[in-house]
Design a protein around this motif. Structure first.
Motif, mmCIF file in Angstrom:
data_model
loop_
_atom_site.group_PDB
_atom_site.id
_atom_site.type_symbol
_atom_site.label_atom_id
_atom_site.label_comp_id
_atom_site.label_asym_id
_atom_site.label_seq_id
_atom_site.Cartn_x
_atom_site.Cartn_y
_atom_site.Cartn_z
ATOM 1 N N LEU A 12 9.384 1.451 1.551
ATOM 2 C CA LEU A 12 9.594 2.163 2.890
ATOM 3 C C LEU A 12 8.078 3.044 3.548
ATOM 4 C CD1 LEU A 12 11.427 2.909 5.241
ATOM 5 C CD2 LEU A 12 12.365 4.632 3.780
ATOM 6 N N ALA A 13 7.799 3.670 2.492
ATOM 7 C CA ALA A 13 6.522 4.625 2.995
ATOM 8 C C ALA A 13 5.444 3.660 3.385
ATOM 9 C CB ALA A 13 5.907 5.401 1.795
ATOM 10 N N GLU A 14 5.252 2.508 2.515
ATOM 11 C CA GLU A 14 4.201 1.546 2.932
ATOM 12 C C GLU A 14 4.412 1.384 4.501
ATOM 13 O OE1 GLU A 14 0.570 -0.101 2.723
ATOM 14 O OE2 GLU A 14 1.189 1.487 1.547
ATOM 15 N N PHE A 15 5.692 0.581 4.447
ATOM 16 C CA PHE A 15 6.291 0.000 5.962
ATOM 17 C C PHE A 15 5.713 1.086 7.033
ATOM 18 C CE2 PHE A 15 8.954 -1.375 9.243
ATOM 19 C CZ PHE A 15 8.875 -2.727 9.201
ATOM 20 N N ALA A 16 6.195 2.247 6.821
ATOM 21 C CA ALA A 16 6.104 3.203 7.900
ATOM 22 C C ALA A 16 4.522 3.560 8.098
ATOM 23 C CB ALA A 16 6.762 4.579 7.425
ATOM 24 N N GLN A 17 3.901 3.463 7.231
ATOM 25 C CA GLN A 17 2.273 3.695 7.553
ATOM 26 C C GLN A 17 1.526 2.666 7.913
ATOM 27 O OE1 GLN A 17 0.450 4.752 3.730
ATOM 28 N NE2 GLN A 17 -1.481 5.087 4.903
ATOM 29 N N SER A 18 2.012 1.515 7.592
ATOM 30 C CA SER A 18 1.214 0.177 8.102
ATOM 31 C C SER A 18 2.014 -0.720 9.227
ATOM 32 C CB SER A 18 1.086 -0.744 6.885
ATOM 33 O OG SER A 18 2.218 -1.432 6.460
ATOM 34 N N GLY A 19 3.496 -0.130 9.479
ATOM 35 C CA GLY A 19 4.064 -0.951 10.383
ATOM 36 C C GLY A 19 4.740 -2.181 9.912
ATOM 37 N N GLY A 20 4.549 -2.508 8.795
ATOM 38 C CA GLY A 20 5.172 -3.621 8.091
ATOM 39 C C GLY A 20 4.252 -4.887 7.824
ATOM 40 N N ASN A 21 3.096 -4.737 8.197
ATOM 41 C CA ASN A 21 2.196 -5.888 8.129
ATOM 42 C C ASN A 21 1.735 -6.065 6.557
ATOM 43 O OD1 ASN A 21 2.256 -6.121 10.863
ATOM 44 N ND2 ASN A 21 0.685 -4.685 11.056
ATOM 45 N N ALA A 22 1.894 -4.949 5.730
ATOM 46 C CA ALA A 22 1.258 -5.372 4.555
ATOM 47 C C ALA A 22 2.418 -5.633 3.440
ATOM 48 C CB ALA A 22 0.231 -4.181 4.031
ATOM 49 N N VAL A 23 3.542 -5.343 3.496
ATOM 50 C CA VAL A 23 4.590 -5.340 2.499
ATOM 51 C C VAL A 23 5.664 -6.328 2.890
ATOM 52 C CG1 VAL A 23 4.250 -3.000 2.101
ATOM 53 C CG2 VAL A 23 5.891 -3.457 3.991
ATOM 54 N N ARG A 24 5.336 -7.503 3.465
ATOM 55 C CA ARG A 24 6.573 -8.463 3.640
ATOM 56 C C ARG A 24 7.219 -9.128 2.268
ATOM 57 N NH1 ARG A 24 4.131 -11.621 8.941
ATOM 58 N NH2 ARG A 24 4.034 -9.719 10.316
ATOM 59 N N ALA A 25 6.274 -9.394 1.542
ATOM 60 C CA ALA A 25 6.779 -9.796 0.189
ATOM 61 C C ALA A 25 7.373 -8.676 -0.488
ATOM 62 C CB ALA A 25 5.273 -10.235 -0.524
ATOM 63 N N SER A 31 15.037 -7.277 -0.747
ATOM 64 C CA SER A 31 16.300 -7.620 -0.156
ATOM 65 C C SER A 31 16.917 -8.413 -1.364
ATOM 66 C CB SER A 31 15.654 -8.455 0.824
ATOM 67 O OG SER A 31 16.857 -9.204 1.459
ATOM 68 N N ASN A 32 16.210 -9.388 -2.098
ATOM 69 C CA ASN A 32 16.896 -10.052 -3.081
ATOM 70 C C ASN A 32 17.544 -9.348 -4.049
ATOM 71 O OD1 ASN A 32 15.857 -12.466 -1.874
ATOM 72 N ND2 ASN A 32 14.236 -12.600 -3.249
ATOM 73 N N GLU A 33 16.978 -8.223 -4.505
ATOM 74 C CA GLU A 33 17.652 -7.188 -5.510
ATOM 75 C C GLU A 33 18.800 -6.691 -4.692
ATOM 76 O OE1 GLU A 33 14.935 -4.389 -7.376
ATOM 77 O OE2 GLU A 33 13.256 -5.975 -7.017
ATOM 78 N N LEU A 34 18.960 -6.214 -3.581
ATOM 79 C CA LEU A 34 19.861 -5.709 -2.796
ATOM 80 C C LEU A 34 21.341 -6.449 -2.528
ATOM 81 C CD1 LEU A 34 18.130 -3.248 -0.289
ATOM 82 C CD2 LEU A 34 18.981 -2.671 -2.619
ATOM 83 N N ILE A 35 21.227 -7.812 -2.713
ATOM 84 C CA ILE A 35 22.273 -8.799 -2.479
ATOM 85 C C ILE A 35 23.497 -8.319 -3.425
ATOM 86 C CG2 ILE A 35 22.912 -10.963 -2.526
ATOM 87 C CD1 ILE A 35 20.317 -12.147 -1.922
ATOM 88 N N GLY A 36 24.589 -8.165 -2.636
ATOM 89 C CA GLY A 36 25.774 -7.707 -3.490
ATOM 90 C C GLY A 36 25.932 -6.183 -3.360
ATOM 91 N N LEU A 37 25.314 -5.350 -3.000
ATOM 92 C CA LEU A 37 25.385 -3.871 -3.035
ATOM 93 C C LEU A 37 26.170 -3.362 -1.660
ATOM 94 C CD1 LEU A 37 22.189 -2.284 -4.234
ATOM 95 C CD2 LEU A 37 24.407 -2.378 -5.365
#
Length: 437
Positions: A12-25, A31-37
């Protein structure tokens, strides 16, 4: 559980700093880990992470952090929802495919009367493109330019039955002669929408009519078996006594009375014979015979009467080698009966046009089809529906047994008779008989 929480804040911190361009993978992996929560657990941890980010951010950067954090959680929840949404869409597409391939017409109206869905079969029944119907209001359908007048009348009839009498089921016959069964339901699952289904039940009607016809003929057989002999026996006695009285009638010049009485007794016997034959024709003595020979002889036997009535008989055989296994005497009786009916129908319009009877034969699948078509006065649909009923006749001197006899004879041969007629245009009778090699 602690694993995904430990990775959540850095991503989240990296996303907020870069706007999401560097953390898509990394976001996809999270997202795969959160499935079912549960969504509530994810949102609670997200709010805690955002609060921590804001406490360490410069005042001028806080708005950007809030915006990018909102984008992050939205994308994350959408990615979690995507498999479920895709599955739901797949189910929806499958259900729509099933509806489109049903043999019943299906339409869906909302509570305000707007047409929301029409399947292919309903479009065919209404004879209008689906794209021109969907979105129309019920009121617009009453005046829709793509719908014929007869279709709009049927729609109005169904609507009136629903609005005035709460009649959710109806059956009617359209202009093409098809029997249509209409059903309207309002299931709880449709949230107030109306489901309209229309099914073509013409084939079922034919089966029902055939069964009804057989029941009537069976009843006729029971009646005839009970009374036929009781009538013929006294007639035979009367005929014998009249013959004995003939010399005395001649002496007093009243021999004409005897002749009339004998002819009337013979006519009564003929009617009784027809009556017995209509209820139970004798078992056919099958033999292989050429259809061409049958029709040529029928045309020859009817030629003189047709000539006297100013009628032309035309014969055409599209399958010269066509053969059937039939009782020749019985089938000739049927053919001559149909020819006589055609000549009678033509006699009423002979002043308007030249009478013409077209006889033809062809093969269709496993059946030989013999057609006898005239250009006579034709019949109304009400007459057509009762054509093979015993004792039903439109002729002043008719017994109403000829066609019921013909129907039973053809049925005993494993075939059927179909009649199509138009007022002032003529009638066509088609005899279907199993053909043989």
């Amino acid at each position: 559980m602690n694993g995904w929480k430990a990775r959540y804040f850095p991503i989240l911190a990296e996303f907020a700093q870069s706007g999401g361009n560097a953390v898509r993978a990394e976001t996809q992996q999270l997202s795969n880990e959160l499935i079912g929560l549960p969504t509530s657990v994810i949102l609670r941890h997200h709010e805690e992470s955002v609060q921590f980010l804001l406490s360490n951010a410069e005042p001028k950067e806080r708005i950007t952090v809030v915006q990018r954090s909102l984008t992050f959680i939205t994308d994350l929840l959408v990615s979690l929802r995507a498999p479920e949404a895709a599955a739901e869409e797949a189910r929806s597409n499958k259900f729509e495919t099933v509806l489109q391939h049903m043999d019943s017409g299906v339409a869906l109206f909302d509570a305000e009367g707007n047409l929301r869905f029409v399947n292919v079969q309903m479009s065919k029944l209404l004879k209008a493109p689906r794209r021109e119907l969907i979105g129309s209001t019920l009121f617009r359908l009453f005046f829709h330019r793509s719908l014929s007048l007869s279709v709009r009348r049927h729609i109005l009839r169904v609507y009136r039955g629903l609005a005035l009498y709460r009649r959710y089921h109806d059956e009617f016959q359209d202009a093409a002669g098809r029997h249509l069964l209409v059903s309207i339901s309002q299931p709880d699952e449709l949230d107030g929408d109306y489901l309209v289904s229309v099914k073509d039940v013409s084939e079922y009607k034919l089966i029902e009519q055939a069964a009804f016809q057989n029941d009537k003929l069976a009843m006729l057989g029971k009646i005839s078996a009970a009374i036929a002999h009781e009538i013929r026996n006294p007639l035979t006695s009367i005929r014998g006594f009249i013959q004995l009285l003939n010399p005395y009638l001649s002496e007093i010049g009243k021999q004409e009375y005897g002749r009339i009485i004998l002819s009337e007794i013979d006519r009564a016997n003929d009617i009784i014979y027809e009556f017995l034959n209509s209820s139970k024709p004798s078992a056919p003595m099958m033999q292989k015979v050429s259809v061409d020979m049958l029709l040529r002889e029928t045309a020859l036997l009817s030629e003189s009467e047709a000539h006297m009535k100013g009628c032309e008989i035309c014969y055409e055989n599209f399958a010269p080698e066509l053969a059937v296994a039939v009782d020749v005497k019985q089938i000739k009786q049927v053919l001559l009966n149909l020819m006589k009916n055609a000549l009678d129908a033509i006699q009423d319009v002979i002043g308007e046009r030249k009478g013409r009877i077209a006889i033809s034969a062809r093969q269709e699948g496993k059946f030989a089809i013999i057609s006898i078509a005239d250009n006579g006065k034709g019949m109304e649909r009400a007459t057509l529906n009762r054509l093979f009923d015993p004792f039903f006749t439109t002729k002043e001197a008719g017994t109403g047994l000829g066609l019921s006899v013909s129907y039973r004879i053809i049925a005993n041969h494993g075939g059927t008779i179909r009649v199509d007629s138009q007022i002032r245009e003529g009638t066509e009778c088609k005899i279907y008989l199993p053909c043989v090699e």
